[in-house]
Write a protein that holds these residues in place. Structure first.
Motif, PDB file in Angstrom:
ATOM      1  N   ILE A  47       0.841  -1.191   0.000  1.00 34.98           N
ATOM      2  CA  ILE A  47       0.000   0.000   0.000  1.00 34.98           C
ATOM      3  C   ILE A  47       0.878   1.243   0.000  1.00 34.98           C
ATOM      4  N   SER A  48       0.603   2.141  -0.940  1.00 34.97           N
ATOM      5  CA  SER A  48       1.268   3.442  -0.988  1.00 34.97           C
ATOM      6  C   SER A  48       0.433   4.362  -1.855  1.00 34.97           C
ATOM      7  N   PHE A  49       0.240   5.591  -1.391  1.00 39.93           N
ATOM      8  CA  PHE A  49      -0.457   6.612  -2.175  1.00 39.93           C
ATOM      9  C   PHE A  49      -1.846   6.144  -2.605  1.00 39.93           C
ATOM     10  N   ASN A  50      -2.610   5.622  -1.639  1.00 44.65           N
ATOM     11  CA  ASN A  50      -3.963   5.106  -1.903  1.00 44.65           C
ATOM     12  C   ASN A  50      -3.974   3.988  -2.937  1.00 44.65           C
ATOM     13  N   MET A  51      -2.888   3.250  -3.035  1.00 37.06           N
ATOM     14  CA  MET A  51      -2.805   2.128  -3.966  1.00 37.06           C
ATOM     15  C   MET A  51      -2.367   0.887  -3.212  1.00 37.06           C
ATOM     16  N   GLY A  52      -2.857  -0.258  -3.656  1.00 37.55           N
ATOM     17  CA  GLY A  52      -2.488  -1.508  -3.007  1.00 37.55           C
ATOM     18  C   GLY A  52      -2.945  -2.696  -3.841  1.00 37.55           C
ATOM     19  N   LEU A  53      -2.522  -3.863  -3.421  1.00 40.75           N
ATOM     20  CA  LEU A  53      -2.846  -5.098  -4.122  1.00 40.75           C
ATOM     21  C   LEU A  53      -3.542  -6.062  -3.187  1.00 40.75           C
ATOM     22  N   ASP A  54      -4.453  -6.833  -3.740  1.00 41.69           N
ATOM     23  CA  ASP A  54      -4.979  -7.995  -3.026  1.00 41.69           C
ATOM     24  C   ASP A  54      -5.159  -9.115  -4.050  1.00 41.69           C
ATOM     25  N   TYR A  55      -5.856 -10.149  -3.614  1.00 37.37           N
ATOM     26  CA  TYR A  55      -6.007 -11.374  -4.395  1.00 37.37           C
ATOM     27  C   TYR A  55      -6.608 -11.120  -5.779  1.00 37.37           C
ATOM     28  N   TYR A  56      -7.674 -10.314  -5.831  1.00 39.37           N
ATOM     29  CA  TYR A  56      -8.384 -10.100  -7.093  1.00 39.37           C
ATOM     30  C   TYR A  56      -7.643  -9.130  -7.997  1.00 39.37           C
ATOM     31  N   SER A  57      -7.153  -8.033  -7.433  1.00 39.52           N
ATOM     32  CA  SER A  57      -6.472  -7.040  -8.265  1.00 39.52           C
ATOM     33  C   SER A  57      -5.169  -7.581  -8.830  1.00 39.52           C
ATOM     34  N   PHE A  58      -4.478  -8.453  -8.072  1.00 37.72           N
ATOM     35  CA  PHE A  58      -3.245  -9.059  -8.576  1.00 37.72           C
ATOM     36  C   PHE A  58      -3.527  -9.889  -9.831  1.00 37.72           C
ATOM     37  N   CYS A  59      -4.570 -10.701  -9.791  1.00 36.70           N
ATOM     38  CA  CYS A  59      -4.908 -11.539 -10.954  1.00 36.70           C
ATOM     39  C   CYS A  59      -5.339 -10.686 -12.145  1.00 36.70           C
ATOM     40  N   MET A  60      -6.113  -9.628 -11.889  1.00 39.38           N
ATOM     41  CA  MET A  60      -6.554  -8.777 -12.990  1.00 39.38           C
ATOM     42  C   MET A  60      -5.390  -8.019 -13.629  1.00 39.38           C
ATOM     43  N   ILE A  61      -4.417  -7.596 -12.816  1.00 38.88           N
ATOM     44  CA  ILE A  61      -3.257  -6.883 -13.365  1.00 38.88           C
ATOM     45  C   ILE A  61      -2.395  -7.826 -14.190  1.00 38.88           C
ATOM     46  N   LEU A  62      -2.240  -9.070 -13.733  1.00 38.85           N
ATOM     47  CA  LEU A  62      -1.487 -10.047 -14.518  1.00 38.85           C
ATOM     48  C   LEU A  62      -2.150 -10.277 -15.877  1.00 38.85           C
ATOM     49  N   LEU A  63      -3.476 -10.408 -15.880  1.00 42.54           N
ATOM     50  CA  LEU A  63      -4.198 -10.574 -17.145  1.00 42.54           C
ATOM     51  C   LEU A  63      -4.021  -9.356 -18.039  1.00 42.54           C
TER      52      LEU A  63
END
Length: 438
Positions: A47-63
């Motif tokens: 998490i930094s600057f109102n940004m972060g990763l979790d389970y769903y966002s990680f998979c969507m970014i990889l796609l």
């Protein structure tokens, strides 16, 4: 997160002048760094600057990373006017999609959600094939704008009420008006049956790379948004999910029947996307682990398969100048290797093993069995009609008498086979390593 943020800004600005090969390899390197440095977790991290990763966002970014690399490879054979501006639009689209998946605030998510629509609008309007692209791009733009404006008003009002409005805050509501307009924008984006008419028009009139990214990633924004908002309305979802699930199941059945009547290959793939996204809505509305996991799997697998199918239709259109399956007969006699990859994409779209589609639809069926056993009747006929449409499409294109239109067809380029291979490889590797997502 901030390092990726500033790197994408610089890449977007440099895309006007830099070599496309360099951008592709640099993008591929970024994908490897992101894959090795970040992890899919059940909670928000990095998490930094109102940004972060979790389970769903990680998979969507990889796609998103993967499909944009393949889309840039698909741009190598394009001889279009203003090519540098087209590449800048592509990078701008990825920039907003990346921010949409890593943001933690509902207001920022809405801004990036809407900004990602503008490059698609200009892509259809500027590089479409026919004069009807003007009406199609406006149709797409106003459909999305009309459905999302109530969401903006609700986000403003809740932000003033709470003082902050981030994902997974301790907030729940039983206001039916709030519930409907919060999810309405995402249902149109998926799209849900009755609100799906913008999708075939956008696909038919847009260029091939626009169809690839629209079906591969842009439709997944609706499912991702539903994942973020449904937890706030669990009691209302339990009471009123029957309406959305029934409409989606009946709509998927009608769309499967409609696919059997299609002669345009691009429209056929677009309507099969509507059928698959209806299953995503059913899985998410069940509020079960099976439903959420199956919907995530289906969004990932559908993004890879539909992008590959649209690229295949684009390859044939560049050579033959038509998308009609009645004018593409006998392809297996001229290019059996191309037909082999087409066959693998078609059977993956039909949920045959070892495709990730099979696991995703099984999990969604398990979630629907917990909701109502009678829903399996609709699921059975939906999958049956969709499979029949895919088999008819493959038979029309591959077999039959070869017309003179097809005799000038070459056997395909190495770049095209590489793109088909890279669409299919993650689909089968994920099937062999499903604990990567769990």
């Amino acid at each position: 997160m901030l390092s990726y943020f500033f790197l994408l800004i610089s890449l977007t600005l440099l895309s006007l002048k830099m070599n496309l090969f360099f951008l592709i390899y640099f993008f591929f390197f970024m994908n490897l760094v992101f894959l090795t440095s970040a992890e899919a977790k059940d909670f928000f991290s990095y998490i930094s600057f109102n940004m972060g990763l979790d389970y769903y966002s990680f998979c969507m970014i990889l796609l998103t990373f993967w499909l944009f690399i393949l889309m840039m490879y698909g741009m190598l054979n394009l001889k279009l006017l203003y090519f540098s501006y087209l590449s800048m639009l592509v990078f701008l689209m990825f920039f907003f999609l990346f921010l949409c998946f890593v943001t933690l605030s509902f207001f920022s998510f809405y801004i990036y959600f809407e900004c990602s629509i503008l490059p698609v609008f200009f892509l259809i309007y500027g590089w479409g094939y026919q004069p009807e692209r003007v009406f199609s791009s406006l149709y797409f733009f106003f459909y999305t704008l009309f459905s999302s404006l109530p969401l903006l008003i609700l986000i403003f009002s809740l932000n003033n009420l709470l003082g902050y409005f981030y994902f997974y805050i301790d907030f729940s509501s039983e206001n039916l008006f709030l519930f409907f307009f919060f999810i309405f924008s995402f249902l149109v984006k998926l799209p849900m049956f009755f609100f799906h008419l913008w999708l075939p028009k956008a696909h038919v009139e847009g260029p091939t790379i626009g169809s690839m990214i629209l079906s591969g990633v842009m439709l997944k924004l609706g499912g991702y948004g539903l994942i973020r908002v449904l937890y706030m309305f669990t009691s209302l979802v339990n009471c009123y999910s029957f309406f959305f699930m029934t409409l989606s199941l009946i709509g998927a059945l009608y769309v499967g029947l409609f696919c059997l009547l299609q002669s345009d290959s691009k429209v056929l793939v677009a309507y099969s996307s509507v059928s698959h996204m209806s299953l995503v809505i059913c899985g998410l509305m069940s509020l079960s682990w099976y439903g959420f996991t199956g919907s995530l799997y289906l969004m990932l697998s559908h993004g890879l398969i539909s992008s590959g199918l649209f690229y295949f239709v684009g390859c044939l259109f560049d050579r033959l100048g038509t998308r009609s399956m009645f004018l593409m007969k006998g392809l297996i006699n001229l290019s059996p290797s191309l037909v082999m990859f087409f066959f693998l994409l078609v059977v993956s779209n039909m949920s045959c093993p070892p495709s990730l589609n099979l696991i995703s639809e099984l999990l969604i069926c398990f979630s629907l069995m917990g909701w109502d056993y009678l829903s399996l009747i609709y699921i059975f006929f939906t999958l049956f009609f969709s499979a029949c449409a895919m088999i008819c499409w493959f038979s029309f294109v591959s077999h039959g008498y070869t017309f003179g239109l097809v005799l000038n067809l070459d056997s395909g380029f190495v770049r095209e086979y590489y793109l088909f291979f890279m669409h299919l490889t993650p689909l089968y590797l994920f099937f062999l390593n499903l604990d990567f997502f769990i």
